[in-house]
Design a protein around this motif. Structure first.
Motif, mmCIF file in Angstrom:
data_model
loop_
_atom_site.group_PDB
_atom_site.id
_atom_site.type_symbol
_atom_site.label_atom_id
_atom_site.label_comp_id
_atom_site.label_asym_id
_atom_site.label_seq_id
_atom_site.Cartn_x
_atom_site.Cartn_y
_atom_site.Cartn_z
ATOM 1 N N MET A 1 14.343 33.331 52.086
ATOM 2 C CA MET A 1 13.255 34.260 51.826
ATOM 3 C C MET A 1 12.680 34.028 50.447
ATOM 4 S SD MET A 1 14.809 37.799 53.291
ATOM 5 C CE MET A 1 15.561 37.881 54.897
ATOM 6 N N GLU A 2 11.376 34.112 50.330
ATOM 7 C CA GLU A 2 10.749 33.943 49.029
ATOM 8 C C GLU A 2 10.825 35.252 48.270
ATOM 9 O OE1 GLU A 2 6.759 31.798 47.843
ATOM 10 O OE2 GLU A 2 6.394 33.810 48.593
ATOM 11 N N PRO A 3 11.388 35.219 47.053
ATOM 12 C CA PRO A 3 11.517 36.475 46.303
ATOM 13 C C PRO A 3 10.181 36.968 45.794
ATOM 14 C CG PRO A 3 12.194 34.624 44.938
ATOM 15 C CD PRO A 3 11.919 34.073 46.304
ATOM 16 N N ASP A 4 10.057 38.278 45.672
ATOM 17 C CA ASP A 4 8.885 38.894 45.068
ATOM 18 C C ASP A 4 9.153 38.966 43.565
ATOM 19 O OD1 ASP A 4 6.966 40.621 44.043
ATOM 20 O OD2 ASP A 4 6.851 41.778 45.902
ATOM 21 N N LEU A 5 8.603 38.016 42.802
ATOM 22 C CA LEU A 5 8.932 37.893 41.393
ATOM 23 C C LEU A 5 8.501 39.114 40.588
ATOM 24 C CD1 LEU A 5 8.023 34.134 40.834
ATOM 25 C CD2 LEU A 5 10.268 35.136 41.271
ATOM 26 N N PHE A 6 7.327 39.672 40.950
ATOM 27 C CA PHE A 6 6.834 40.826 40.200
ATOM 28 C C PHE A 6 7.723 42.042 40.430
ATOM 29 C CE2 PHE A 6 3.070 38.150 40.719
ATOM 30 C CZ PHE A 6 2.665 38.039 39.407
ATOM 31 N N VAL A 106 -3.719 42.113 53.695
ATOM 32 C CA VAL A 106 -2.288 42.403 53.823
ATOM 33 C C VAL A 106 -1.760 41.892 55.157
ATOM 34 C CG1 VAL A 106 -0.580 44.243 54.044
ATOM 35 C CG2 VAL A 106 -2.354 44.391 52.285
ATOM 36 N N ILE A 107 -2.527 42.120 56.219
ATOM 37 C CA ILE A 107 -2.096 41.676 57.546
ATOM 38 C C ILE A 107 -1.999 40.152 57.594
ATOM 39 C CG2 ILE A 107 -2.739 41.594 59.984
ATOM 40 C CD1 ILE A 107 -4.011 44.379 59.581
ATOM 41 N N ASP A 108 -2.995 39.450 57.059
ATOM 42 C CA ASP A 108 -2.950 37.979 57.040
ATOM 43 C C ASP A 108 -1.751 37.491 56.235
ATOM 44 O OD1 ASP A 108 -5.241 37.885 58.542
ATOM 45 O OD2 ASP A 108 -6.594 37.570 56.824
ATOM 46 N N SER A 109 -1.505 38.118 55.104
ATOM 47 C CA SER A 109 -0.366 37.750 54.280
ATOM 48 C C SER A 109 0.951 38.011 55.008
ATOM 49 C CB SER A 109 -0.410 38.522 52.960
ATOM 50 O OG SER A 109 0.721 38.260 52.175
ATOM 51 N N ALA A 110 1.004 39.138 55.735
ATOM 52 C CA ALA A 110 2.215 39.475 56.482
ATOM 53 C C ALA A 110 2.516 38.436 57.553
ATOM 54 C CB ALA A 110 2.065 40.860 57.112
ATOM 55 N N ARG A 111 1.491 37.948 58.211
ATOM 56 C CA ARG A 111 1.696 36.935 59.253
ATOM 57 C C ARG A 111 2.194 35.632 58.637
ATOM 58 N NH1 ARG A 111 -3.377 36.978 63.298
ATOM 59 N NH2 ARG A 111 -1.906 35.754 64.531
ATOM 60 N N ARG A 112 1.693 35.298 57.453
ATOM 61 C CA ARG A 112 2.167 34.080 56.779
ATOM 62 C C ARG A 112 3.620 34.248 56.329
ATOM 63 N NH1 ARG A 112 -2.981 34.402 54.293
ATOM 64 N NH2 ARG A 112 -2.012 35.237 52.397
ATOM 65 N N GLU A 113 3.952 35.407 55.787
ATOM 66 C CA GLU A 113 5.322 35.657 55.350
ATOM 67 C C GLU A 113 6.294 35.572 56.518
ATOM 68 O OE1 GLU A 113 6.961 36.550 52.462
ATOM 69 O OE2 GLU A 113 5.212 36.069 51.250
ATOM 70 N N SER A 114 5.883 36.146 57.642
ATOM 71 C CA SER A 114 6.737 36.131 58.814
ATOM 72 C C SER A 114 6.926 34.723 59.349
ATOM 73 C CB SER A 114 6.140 37.047 59.894
ATOM 74 O OG SER A 114 6.935 37.030 61.056
ATOM 75 N N GLY A 115 5.826 33.955 59.418
ATOM 76 C CA GLY A 115 5.913 32.602 59.944
ATOM 77 C C GLY A 115 6.573 31.627 58.994
ATOM 78 N N GLY A 116 6.301 31.776 57.682
ATOM 79 C CA GLY A 116 6.814 30.814 56.715
ATOM 80 C C GLY A 116 8.201 31.127 56.203
ATOM 81 N N TYR A 117 8.526 32.413 56.037
ATOM 82 C CA TYR A 117 9.807 32.777 55.439
ATOM 83 C C TYR A 117 10.657 33.666 56.347
ATOM 84 C CZ TYR A 117 7.251 31.231 51.302
ATOM 85 O OH TYR A 117 6.510 30.502 50.417
ATOM 86 N N GLY A 118 10.084 34.090 57.471
ATOM 87 C CA GLY A 118 10.825 34.962 58.376
ATOM 88 C C GLY A 118 11.031 36.355 57.813
ATOM 89 N N ARG A 119 10.197 36.734 56.851
ATOM 90 C CA ARG A 119 10.350 38.040 56.207
ATOM 91 C C ARG A 119 9.294 39.005 56.721
ATOM 92 N NH1 ARG A 119 10.253 39.341 49.671
ATOM 93 N NH2 ARG A 119 11.326 41.362 49.806
ATOM 94 N N GLU A 120 9.743 40.155 57.201
ATOM 95 C CA GLU A 120 8.821 41.165 57.722
ATOM 96 C C GLU A 120 8.187 41.946 56.571
ATOM 97 O OE1 GLU A 120 10.751 43.652 60.521
ATOM 98 O OE2 GLU A 120 11.439 41.993 61.785
ATOM 99 N N THR A 121 7.030 42.521 56.862
ATOM 100 C CA THR A 121 6.290 43.298 55.856
ATOM 101 C C THR A 121 6.186 44.755 56.280
ATOM 102 O OG1 THR A 121 4.959 41.405 55.155
ATOM 103 C CG2 THR A 121 4.062 43.583 54.678
ATOM 104 N N LEU A 122 6.452 45.632 55.328
ATOM 105 C CA LEU A 122 6.229 47.062 55.548
ATOM 106 C C LEU A 122 4.999 47.453 54.755
ATOM 107 C CD1 LEU A 122 8.796 49.937 55.622
ATOM 108 C CD2 LEU A 122 6.688 50.187 54.311
ATOM 109 N N LEU A 123 3.991 47.924 55.448
ATOM 110 C CA LEU A 123 2.753 48.384 54.814
ATOM 111 C C LEU A 123 2.781 49.902 54.718
ATOM 112 C CD1 LEU A 123 -0.140 48.241 53.731
ATOM 113 C CD2 LEU A 123 -0.942 48.087 56.106
ATOM 114 N N PHE A 124 2.792 50.395 53.490
ATOM 115 C CA PHE A 124 2.718 51.832 53.275
ATOM 116 C C PHE A 124 1.282 52.183 52.918
ATOM 117 C CE2 PHE A 124 2.954 55.495 50.256
ATOM 118 C CZ PHE A 124 3.275 56.446 51.213
#
Length: 449
Positions: A1-6, A106-124
């Motif tokens: 998984m790619e870490p969220d550096l910020f 956010v949705i486009d980014s979430a799809r890339r995260e899921s496909g590239g790193y297998g990490r799901e996104t929670l949108l609040f």
């Protein structure tokens, strides 16, 4: 998984410098077990528990959750906890500043995260009720395809403010206002916890009671006021947040008002009696005391509705409509804006002509019924719409008022035991004077006198 550096950097800074973040942020729960209140949503096997992967089967649950409740009840907190517990990538948007463009990004980014790193996104998505129909429509594909786990927060009734397709695809969870005990526990935790004030100051009972009053069930408001009081005390070289220090820090005087004791009922009684006495300024004073003390606006609205019928009645038939409209508005908007609606209704009721005739009328009728004066319904008034009624004489001799001049039929309506009783005695105040004139004419036609 790619870490969220910020995010990682912010969390590292917060761990090393607890004071770098506001107290409400530092005290934000990290697990569902640390959440204050909302126990009706946190039981074993609840949707929130399943959403964080507790119980058999691992992470499960809906792709969309709508959290509905007053400010400061933990909507944002629950979203953070779910994200942290499931290691989902957390993205927060506010409907006040975001639009369709930001949502799609956010949705486009979430799809890339899921496909590239297998990490799901929670949108609040906070304040979702501020999104237009088109903006809410833009969320549907992501929810249906589970590209994101959506947690949306709203302080307004979702059945009025959220489109049906999104509502039907979401789990609706209703959050309740925190109790004084909930807030008290949170304050004690913040005073002692290393993430909070770490025992640097103490809070005496009178200052704590004031904090509970001004919090009004809002955890964020309570912690913000506590931090302000602590900062002020420490700046003075003191280790106790006294009531004067706290008042000065939050710029509010302590209102003598106990929502669970005599003062609660005394002030509420004074509000209604001031309205009854047409003293609009006194009524507004007591209304302000109730608001400032954190009274539930729905309680105030209920009292106004009662007053509209008990003390005004038909002297101003619009008074009840005003009070009911105010109650509906209060339920939809909440504080702080609800103070304006309650003020409008209070002023209208205080200045309205007064009559307790409706109140006296029903109580007089109830008194006779309780004394046993409730004889059989006259035969001509009984139901005649069933087979065999005619043989029993039911409905026989009934005069249909609409077939007669003035639509009034001179026949007996009350049972013999109370025939001729007069319960409603109108006043000559306001619009009720017109009703009094009408009643005189009607009674004359009914009795033939």
């Amino acid at each position: 998984m790619e870490p969220d550096l910020f995010t990682a950097a912010a969390e590292d800074r917060q761990a090393k410098e607890p004071g770098a973040s506001p107290l409400p942020v530092r005290m934000r729960p990290r697990t569902l077990d640390e959440v204050v209140g909302q126990q009706h949503l946190l039981g074993a096997g609840s949707p929130l528990r399943r959403l964080v992967g507790e119980g058999a089967g691992g992470p499960a649950g809906p792709a969309s959750v709508i959290l509905w409740g007053p400010p400061g009840t933990g909507k944002t907190t629950l979203a953070y906890v779910v994200s942290h517990a499931t290691n989902r990538r957390f993205v927060e948007l506010s409907a006040i500043t975001a639009g369709v463009k930001e949502v799609r990004a956010v949705i486009d980014s979430a799809r890339r995260e899921s496909g590239g790193y297998g990490r799901e996104t929670l949108l609040f998505l906070d304040e979702i009720h501020r999104f237009s129909k088109a903006q809410q429509d833009s969320l549907l594909p992501a929810v249906e395809n589970r590209w994101v786990t959506l947690i949306a927060a709203t302080t307004e009734n979702p059945y009025f403010s959220i489109i049906s397709p999104l509502l039907s695809r979401s789990l609706l969870l209703t959050l309740e206002a925190l109790t004084d005990e909930d807030i008290r526990g949170l304050l004690h935790r913040a005073l002692s916890d290393a993430r909070g004030l770490d025992g640097a100051v103490t809070l005496p009972e009178d200052a704590e009671a004031h904090l509970l009053r001004i919090a009004g069930g809002d955890a964020r408001r309570a912690l913000t006021a506590l931090e302000a009081g602590a900062g002020s005390a420490l700046a003075r070289g003191e280790d106790e947040i006294t009531l004067p220090v706290l008042e000065a820090a939050v710029d509010r005087a302590a209102v003598k008002y106990d929502r669970a004791g005599d003062q609660h009922y005394d002030v509420a009684s004074a509000l209604i009696k001031s309205i009854r006495g047409s003293d609009v300024d006194a009524a507004l004073h007591y209304l302000a005391r109730m608001i400032e003390a954190g009274e539930d606006p729905r309680f105030i609205a209920r009292r106004l509705m009662i007053s509209a019928s008990e003390d005004i009645g038909l002297a101003d038939p619009q008074a009840l409509q005003t009070a009911v409209a105010a109650a509906q508005a209060v339920a939809m908007i909440g504080f702080p804006e609800a103070r304006i609606t309650l003020s409008q209704a209070t002023i209208a009721l205080a200045l309205a002509p007064k009559s307790n005739a409706a109140y006296l009328a029903i109580d007089a009728a109830l008194s006779d019924v309780r004394k046993g004066l409730a004889g059989p319904v006259p035969a001509h008034l009984r139901d005649s719409h069933y087979k065999g009624a005619t043989k029993l004489g039911h409905g026989e001799g009934y005069a249909y008022p609409h077939d007669l001049p003035g639509a009034i039929a001179a026949q007996q309506y009350a049972p013999d035991e109370v025939h001729g009783k007069r319960y409603y005695e109108p006043t000559r105040y306001g619009a009720e004077a017109r009703y009094a004139d009408v009643l005189d004419r009607v009674r004359e036609r009914l009795t033939g006198e």
